[in-house]
Structure formats: C-alpha cells, structure tokens
Design a protein around this motif. Sequence first.
Motif, PDB file in Angstrom:
ATOM      1  N   ALA A 450      34.140  39.781  32.851  1.00 14.71           N
ATOM      2  CA  ALA A 450      33.853  40.313  34.192  1.00 14.71           C
ATOM      3  C   ALA A 450      33.733  39.171  35.199  1.00 14.71           C
ATOM      4  O   ALA A 450      34.175  39.289  36.350  1.00 14.71           O
ATOM      5  N   ILE A 451      33.130  38.068  34.770  1.00 21.12           N
ATOM      6  CA  ILE A 451      33.034  36.885  35.643  1.00 21.12           C
ATOM      7  C   ILE A 451      34.415  36.301  35.895  1.00 21.12           C
ATOM      8  O   ILE A 451      34.747  35.916  37.019  1.00 21.12           O
ATOM      9  N   ASP A 452      35.258  36.268  34.872  1.00 23.20           N
ATOM     10  CA  ASP A 452      36.644  35.809  35.031  1.00 23.20           C
ATOM     11  C   ASP A 452      37.369  36.654  36.074  1.00 23.20           C
ATOM     12  O   ASP A 452      38.039  36.131  36.975  1.00 23.20           O
ATOM     13  N   ASP A 453      37.229  37.982  35.939  1.00 23.54           N
ATOM     14  CA  ASP A 453      37.939  38.892  36.841  1.00 23.54           C
ATOM     15  C   ASP A 453      37.485  38.696  38.285  1.00 23.54           C
ATOM     16  O   ASP A 453      38.288  38.823  39.217  1.00 23.54           O
ATOM     17  N   LEU A 454      36.203  38.411  38.463  1.00 18.55           N
ATOM     18  CA  LEU A 454      35.699  38.211  39.817  1.00 18.55           C
ATOM     19  C   LEU A 454      36.353  36.997  40.472  1.00 18.55           C
ATOM     20  O   LEU A 454      36.779  37.045  41.633  1.00 18.55           O
ATOM     21  N   TYR A 455      36.431  35.898  39.728  1.00 20.65           N
ATOM     22  CA  TYR A 455      36.939  34.671  40.317  1.00 20.65           C
ATOM     23  C   TYR A 455      38.462  34.639  40.419  1.00 20.65           C
ATOM     24  O   TYR A 455      39.033  33.713  41.000  1.00 20.65           O
ATOM     25  N   LYS A 456      39.118  35.659  39.889  1.00 22.47           N
ATOM     26  CA  LYS A 456      40.555  35.800  40.108  1.00 22.47           C
ATOM     27  C   LYS A 456      40.844  36.433  41.457  1.00 22.47           C
ATOM     28  O   LYS A 456      41.958  36.360  41.969  1.00 22.47           O
ATOM     29  N   LEU A 457      39.809  37.090  42.013  1.00 24.65           N
ATOM     30  CA  LEU A 457      39.977  37.733  43.312  1.00 24.65           C
ATOM     31  C   LEU A 457      39.846  36.700  44.433  1.00 24.65           C
ATOM     32  O   LEU A 457      39.090  35.736  44.326  1.00 24.65           O
ATOM     33  N   LYS A 458      40.545  36.942  45.496  1.00 24.03           N
ATOM     34  CA  LYS A 458      40.371  36.121  46.689  1.00 24.03           C
ATOM     35  C   LYS A 458      39.839  37.045  47.774  1.00 24.03           C
ATOM     36  O   LYS A 458      40.586  37.714  48.467  1.00 24.03           O
ATOM     37  N   SER A 459      38.527  37.082  47.867  1.00 24.40           N
ATOM     38  CA  SER A 459      37.907  38.045  48.776  1.00 24.40           C
ATOM     39  C   SER A 459      36.714  37.404  49.457  1.00 24.40           C
ATOM     40  O   SER A 459      36.012  36.571  48.882  1.00 24.40           O
ATOM     41  N   ASN A 460      36.479  37.828  50.686  1.00 28.07           N
ATOM     42  CA  ASN A 460      35.320  37.330  51.417  1.00 28.07           C
ATOM     43  C   ASN A 460      34.018  37.902  50.870  1.00 28.07           C
ATOM     44  O   ASN A 460      32.943  37.427  51.208  1.00 28.07           O
ATOM     45  N   ASP A 461      34.162  38.964  50.060  1.00 29.27           N
ATOM     46  CA  ASP A 461      32.967  39.606  49.507  1.00 29.27           C
ATOM     47  C   ASP A 461      32.479  38.948  48.230  1.00 29.27           C
ATOM     48  O   ASP A 461      31.550  39.414  47.603  1.00 29.27           O
ATOM     49  N   LEU A 462      33.143  37.886  47.795  1.00 31.00           N
ATOM     50  CA  LEU A 462      32.782  37.250  46.533  1.00 31.00           C
ATOM     51  C   LEU A 462      31.358  36.713  46.562  1.00 31.00           C
ATOM     52  O   LEU A 462      30.909  36.155  47.567  1.00 31.00           O
ATOM     53  N   ASP A 463      30.656  36.899  45.480  1.00 32.32           N
ATOM     54  CA  ASP A 463      29.348  36.296  45.297  1.00 32.32           C
ATOM     55  C   ASP A 463      29.559  34.812  45.006  1.00 32.32           C
ATOM     56  O   ASP A 463      30.167  34.437  44.019  1.00 32.32           O
TER      57      ASP A 463
END
Length: 552
Positions: A450-463
């Motif tokens: 799940a952490i991997d999937d998050l950091y694959k995103l390029k979003s301003n909403d990222l934690d």
Amino acid sequence: MDNLIRFSDSIELDEEQENLGDFFYQISEVIPAILCVFSANLDKVFYVSPSFERIFGRSCEKLYQNPKLWFHYIHQEDRQRILEIEKTQFGEEYEINYRIIRPDGEIRWMKDRVIPIKGKSEKVIRILRFVEDITENKQIEEALRDSFQRSVDIVKAIPSGLLIYQFVPEDKFILIDSNPAAERMINININDYRGSEIRDVWLNADSFGLIDKCLSVINNGETIEIDDLEYRDERFEGSFRIRIFRMPANQIGIALENITELKKSDEMLAQAYALGRIETVDTLIHNIGNAINSVTTGIGTLQEILSNKRLTRYISSLANAVKAHQDDFISYITNDPQGQKVVPFILALSDDLEKQEEELTKIVNRVRDRAQHIADIVRTEKLISGKGIYRKQINLQKAINDAINVLQESIKKRNIEVSIDCELAPKEILIQESQFHQMLINLVKNSIEAIDDLYKLKSNDLDTSKPSINIKCYADDDNLVISVVDNGIGIEKDKLEAIFRPGYTTKESGSGLGLHSVANFIKTCNGHINAISEGLCKGTTMQAVFPLSSVT
C-alpha cells in the motif's frame, strides 16, 4: 371439595328454610376457598365465608348489603359472558373461570363452581358458589403455553431439519411431523408425506441402514450420529450430518444438517490457504534472494579488498628499505632524504591499515547479519509450512517480530518506520502457529504494498510524512485486537468489504488470495477482520479481532 358437594347434594331444604349460616360457617373455617350462598334470584346473600375478604380484597359486609357487587367485582371483559351463563344455565350445576379486580388494581383468576340447591318441589331455592383462586395455576399454564409456543417457533426457525417418526408394530416408523428446514432439505411437503414410512421419504434408506439405526435407538435408547453422509436419490441429494435420538411415547427424532455448502467452503478455505501460502512462500523466497544478494555483495567487496595487495606492496617496500639500512637505520631516517620519508610513510600506512580493518569488520558483520536473516526467514518458512492443525501457546510479540524480520529487506528498502506495541495484550496466545504467522506476514506485506502504491502516484494529496507501519495489540472487552496501521494508498469506501473476497486484487500480478486467506483464518478462530480507511491516499487500518476465549 367433592365431599362438600356430595354433602350439599344430600341435604333437602324446605322452601322456607333460610338460615344455613351455621352449617356453612363450620365448613368454610377449614377450606381456603370462598363459600357463598345466594338466593335463587341472586338478590340476597345468606352467607359468605371470611376468605372472600382475603381473595377479593373486599368487605363481606358490603356484599351482604349489595349482592350485585359480586358481579361488579368481575373484570369488565368477562362480566357480560358470566351474566349470560348465569341466565342460560340457571338450575344446572356448572363451572366457570373469570377474572376479578381487587381494590389495589391486581387482577386474579377465579374458578367458580355454581351448585343449585333445590327444595322438595325441585324448585331452586338457593345458589351455592364455591370459588377458588387459581391465579398461580393460570400463570403456570400460560408460562407453559408460552414456553411450548416458543419451542415450536424455535424448532420451526432453526436451520437444522427435524423429522419426527412414530414407532408402530412390525418395526415400522411413521412420519408424524417435521419442521420447515427439513422439508426444504429433503424436498417434501409434510402434508403430503405425513403418515408415510421411512422408505417413502428416504428412498435409499437401506444404503446406509437408516431403519436398523432407528430400531437400535428405540431398543437401546442411545443416540446415533452420522457425521458425514453422502446421500442421493431421485428427489434430493447432498452431504448431511444426522443425529437419531429417542423421544417419549415410542417416537424418534431425526435431526439433520445439510453440510454440502460447508464442505465446499472447507475445500475453498483449504485452497485459499494453499494459494495464500504460495504467495507467502514467494515473499519468503524474494526476501531470501535479497538477503543472499546482500551477502554476495559483501563477499565480493571483501574479496576485492583482499585481492588488492596495495598495502602489502607498501609494507614489502618498507621492509626492503629497513633491511637495506639495518646497520645505519637511525642515520638513514635522520639524514638521508629518502629515509626521512620512512616515519611519515609508517604513520600513513598505520592509518590505512586501521581503515581497512574497520571496513572489513563492517563487511563481515553485514554478511553475518544477512546470514542470520536468511536463517530467520528459513525458520519462519518452516513455521508457515507446518502441517499441524493443533493450537499451541506462542509469544505474541515474538510472532510479530518474526513476521517483520521476514519482510525486513522490503521494509529497509522503502525506509519504512515500524513500531510494535503489545503492552495491553496477553503475552502469550493459544493459536494455530503456522497460519497465524502467515496471517501476520500477509497483513504487513499488504501495508508495504500500500505504501508502494501511494508513492507511485503523483498527486498533491500525497501524505509527505515518512512511510510507517504501526502494529498495536490490545485486549478490548472480550476480544484480542491486532491492529496494523499504515499511511499508504488507502482504500475506497465502497471497496472495504470487497478486498477480502477471493480473487479480488488491484495489482497486475496479485492473486487476490492474501487477504482472503487472512479473513478465512480469523473466521475459523470465531473472529472477524475490519478494514478501515477514509479513502484513497488516507492510509488503512486492518483490525484482526479474536475472541479472548478462543486464544487464551
């Protein structure tokens, strides 16, 4: 009471006889019921026993003054019925039940036996009432009726089937009743099959000796159980668990449970466990591979250092210089320009040797740690590969540490902070060890992905906070809760239940069986799992909940 009635029947009264007070007074002193003597038209009370005041809570004197109060004290819902009976059955002996209302509002049930007393001309001259308080009996009767109805409702509502047979001569069993569940299981309508024999319902009854088993129950009284019967005939088929037991009045009950779906679920659970185990073993192999790569790299570096003979050449050159000037070494290092370089050379060489020793020590330690890590992974793999189905006492904190160790390479690679808090949980739990270890690995692995999937995103909403996995175990009321919290990709709210279904996955190479096997294992422990997330990019909390009674 019957003796009293027979005695009252035997007396003959003259129409002018009016004073029976002494007679009834003597009788009423020895019985708890009410004795009351009315005139034939009920407009006068000749006698009422003292128990009237105790049972009705009313004054005898007022009844003497106004006999119609007797009917006024009867509950209004019963009053009209009683007055009608008084008219239609005048001159006859009869018995009626009705309710009265006491002054305090309490309602009591009465049983009133009405006996006409006739004179020589057969004309009714007195009405004798013998009244008993039957409230307690009524309450018991209603409780029994309610209990019986509840029992009937329960039998009708239970998912297990029940067939009731009556044993009759010539070793026959006749179907007399069943519940709806049984009718559904064996595809019958009780109205069509009531009165039929066992073989009419169970067409292949002889294939598993059903009649012989029923006779054995009738003759010996011992219950017979069949754990897994594979049955098939032209009307119904399936896997059944059957219990044959004796009932009163030469009856037997056949309780049956259709376990067809349960067996299918067990097979699916075993398949999910096996496939989930393959996923876990794949993770183990992956982590062993990473650890071996680290060991190989360390050994390669060590080999490179050892094969580089730069320091050896330096020491050899120094040794040759010392040997050549051993007779005038002091003069050489003091006066000779080349010799004056010896002391700085020795100091520099010492520094190089110290640095090389530190580097070699680090490499050896790293290789040792990786080798230990491989040993830990192999040990955990053995736990997961365990074939035992029995539960055993395990240390909860150690089990979690083992799961983290297996995934250590993946955790370090992503720079994930892991915290474990078991302060408020039992130190040891009783559980099936291999499946519990697999559950923990799957949950932590799910958080890493799940952490991997998050950091694959390029979003301003990222934690933007550091990736973390927090594992907390605690006792909550009657449950043990194991909570795994990550700040990864999160889960859409409409997917929170779907993630536990077999085959559901959001990964290209995923099998969709990891979390499914986790949920199935927890279910076999009488627990449940909750997925909690505020949505995408909001992280996830997985709560595995086990009843304390099942793990302690």
